[in-house]
Design a protein around this motif. Structure first.
Motif, PDB file in Angstrom:
ATOM      1  N   ILE A 138      48.552  37.410  50.316  1.00 20.10           N
ATOM      2  CA  ILE A 138      47.602  37.902  49.309  1.00 20.10           C
ATOM      3  C   ILE A 138      48.258  37.843  47.929  1.00 20.10           C
ATOM      4  O   ILE A 138      49.318  38.416  47.721  1.00 20.10           O
ATOM      5  CB  ILE A 138      47.180  39.361  49.604  1.00 20.10           C
ATOM      6  N   VAL A 139      47.611  37.141  47.006  1.00 23.29           N
ATOM      7  CA  VAL A 139      48.089  37.058  45.621  1.00 23.29           C
ATOM      8  C   VAL A 139      47.160  37.926  44.775  1.00 23.29           C
ATOM      9  O   VAL A 139      45.939  37.753  44.819  1.00 23.29           O
ATOM     10  CB  VAL A 139      48.036  35.596  45.111  1.00 23.29           C
ATOM     11  N   SER A 140      47.724  38.859  44.020  1.00 21.27           N
ATOM     12  CA  SER A 140      46.885  39.790  43.257  1.00 21.27           C
ATOM     13  C   SER A 140      46.704  39.392  41.799  1.00 21.27           C
ATOM     14  O   SER A 140      47.645  38.957  41.137  1.00 21.27           O
ATOM     15  CB  SER A 140      47.489  41.198  43.296  1.00 21.27           C
ATOM     16  N   THR A 141      45.483  39.591  41.338  1.00 21.98           N
ATOM     17  CA  THR A 141      45.122  39.324  39.941  1.00 21.98           C
ATOM     18  C   THR A 141      44.501  40.583  39.349  1.00 21.98           C
ATOM     19  O   THR A 141      43.644  41.213  39.987  1.00 21.98           O
ATOM     20  CB  THR A 141      44.096  38.169  39.874  1.00 21.98           C
ATOM     21  N   TYR A 142      44.933  40.937  38.148  1.00 19.93           N
ATOM     22  CA  TYR A 142      44.316  42.061  37.440  1.00 19.93           C
ATOM     23  C   TYR A 142      43.121  41.551  36.628  1.00 19.93           C
ATOM     24  O   TYR A 142      43.276  40.657  35.791  1.00 19.93           O
ATOM     25  CB  TYR A 142      45.349  42.725  36.517  1.00 19.93           C
ATOM     26  N   LEU A 143      41.952  42.108  36.895  1.00 20.25           N
ATOM     27  CA  LEU A 143      40.727  41.724  36.180  1.00 20.25           C
ATOM     28  C   LEU A 143      40.097  42.974  35.553  1.00 20.25           C
ATOM     29  O   LEU A 143      38.930  43.281  35.745  1.00 20.25           O
ATOM     30  CB  LEU A 143      39.769  41.004  37.164  1.00 20.25           C
TER      31      LEU A 143
END
Ligand code: NIG
Ligand code: FE
Length: 431
Positions: free
Chosen positions: A192-197
């Motif tokens: 799982i690669v996390s992105t802040y949106l």
């Protein structure tokens, strides 16, 4: 019954023999333009996996393979006979919003009757409704919802997924979503690669003050996420009526300063110039692009910004598909992803995604497969280690209940995934 095989370690050693057709893009970076249709296809193939890493991939008759097979057999390495099956890289879903609470089925039917997506947003529905539900959800609830969605992904062959925050907007809930992604890593074989949106919408507490919200995001939230190392990418909904180009630039520059890699939701609903901004900032990817201008797309080709196309969203919103044919013909790297979310695309269907990409975006199956594997890996900064089947890469691979990868599109909207390997270990088998 379908089931995941638990209790196996990562980094397995395994030999695959008699593969009906092995099909894979090759490379350690995104494939652009005509490179996207140059799949390696080998009939009667074999693969040797050593502690999770591919050490050989080629024809069964190759002397290197025979040596490898003999040595590995002597060492007791298990052999998996893939007679008649196609073998492709694990799918990589590089754009999802899969951690959220609540659903919005009413909006689906309003849209089906002609109410525009942004009109619902303007009336305070849309994203903000999911924000309300997600703010009320505990980390345990989000974990349970996330884990069910990951199980569906795994059964469809997804071995790496991106997870965007953006349904909290306030500090606590954004952290809770990102922490949930972190805890989910412990229970799934999927990377799982996390992105802040954070800038997904302007929250009610900053009503009509998007700049005030961005100040808060830049001064408080981004540094908190950075210090806890909870996300590698920063993303923004750059769209008419959400965040404009100037606001997007300010946020993305601040994020980059803190060490985040950049993504944008660009030109999804209206032609707005987001794709041009992505190119200008050399963002890793610009996503959606349904309404992107030719000049902006050509600038993305020059900057090496990956075009992430989301056919399931165009389908759900009943909008014209992104012009992936134009993009590839003009030298861009196109990746494909689901955009799974409770509003514009409540679908996790990889098989439907393939069918739409081929039938309605006019991609060849080779291009579509490259889009959902190597180019998607590149959109997450992972093309060095995964996204293709070749020596030195992680053995993230699928065996299909079909004689060739062509069936991924031809067998319309049907899940053909039989076996999922993550780093050489069988993590899922459809029985
Ligand atoms: O990628 N457009 C912005 N974000 C999502 C939709 C989010 C929602 O409607 O909940 C998208 O389409
Ligand atoms: Fe999205």
């Amino acid at each position: 019954m379908d089931g995941r095989q638990d209790g196996q370690q990562s980094g397995g050693s395994l030999i695959l023999t008699n593969i009906g057709e092995l099909a894979t893009p090759l490379g350690r970076s995104a494939r652009t333009g005509a490179q996207m249709r140059r799949l390696l296809r080998i009939k009667n193939a074999g693969v040797v996996i050593d502690k999770g890493i591919i050490s050989f991939c080629g024809e069964m008759t190759d002397t290197d393979f025979r040596h490898g097979l003999a040595e590995a057999k002597a060492a007791g390495t298990p052999v998996l006979d893939a007679q008649g099956m196609a073998c492709v890289p694990g799918f990589i879903d590089c754009h999802t919003h899969f951690i959220f609470a609540g659903t919005r089925e009413d909006e689906f039917f309003w849209r089906a009757n002609g109410l525009p997506y942004m009109e619902i947003h303007r009336r305070g529905g849309g994203i903000l409704r999911t924000v309300e539900a997600t703010r009320q959800a505990s980390q345990h609830e989000l974990f349970e919802l996330g884990s069910r969605r990951l199980a569906s992904m795994l059964s469809q062959g997804i071995t790496t997924v991106e997870s965007k925050s953006g349904y909290g907007l306030d500090l606590d809930t954004e952290l809770r979503i990102l922490e949930t992604a972190k805890t989910l890593r412990a229970i799934t074989p999927i990377d799982i690669v996390s992105t802040y949106l954070g800038p997904h919408a302007v929250p009610p507490e900053f009503l009509r003050d998007p700049d005030g919200y961005l100040d808060f995001v830049i001064d408080t939230v981004l540094p908190a996420i950075r210090s806890k190392n909870l996300a590698q990418f920063a993303d923004i909904f750059c769209e008419d009526g959400v965040f404009d180009l100037e606001q997007s630039r300010r946020y993305l520059l601040a994020a980059r300063e803190l060490g985040f890699h950049l993504k944008l939701h660009a030109d999804e609903i209206a032609p707005f110039g987001g794709a041009g901004l992505a190119a200008d900032l050399r963002a890793t990817s610009a996503d959606h692009l349904l309404k992107a201008a030719d000049t902006d797309l050509l600038a993305m080709a020059r900057s090496g910004t990956i075009a992430v196309c989301l056919p399931l969203t165009a389908f759900t919103l009943r909008e014209p598909y992104a012009r992936a044919r134009f993009m590839i013909d003009n030298g861009l790297a196109v990746a494909l992803a689901s955009d799974f979310n409770p509003g514009s695309c409540y679908s996790q269907s990889v098989p439907l995604l393939f069918a739409l990409a081929v039938l309605y975006m006019s991609l060849t199956i080779d291009e579509a497969l490259t889009g959902l594997t190597l180019n998607a890996a590149a959109a997450l900064g992972l093309a060095q280690s995964t996204g293709s089947i070749e020596a030195g890469k992680k053995a993230d691979m699928l065996l299909l209940d079909a004689p060739s990868c062509d069936f991924l599109a031809y067998n319309v909207a049907t899940n053909l995934v039989k076996t999922v390997l993550k780093a050489g270990t069988v993590v899922y088998t459809r029985t």
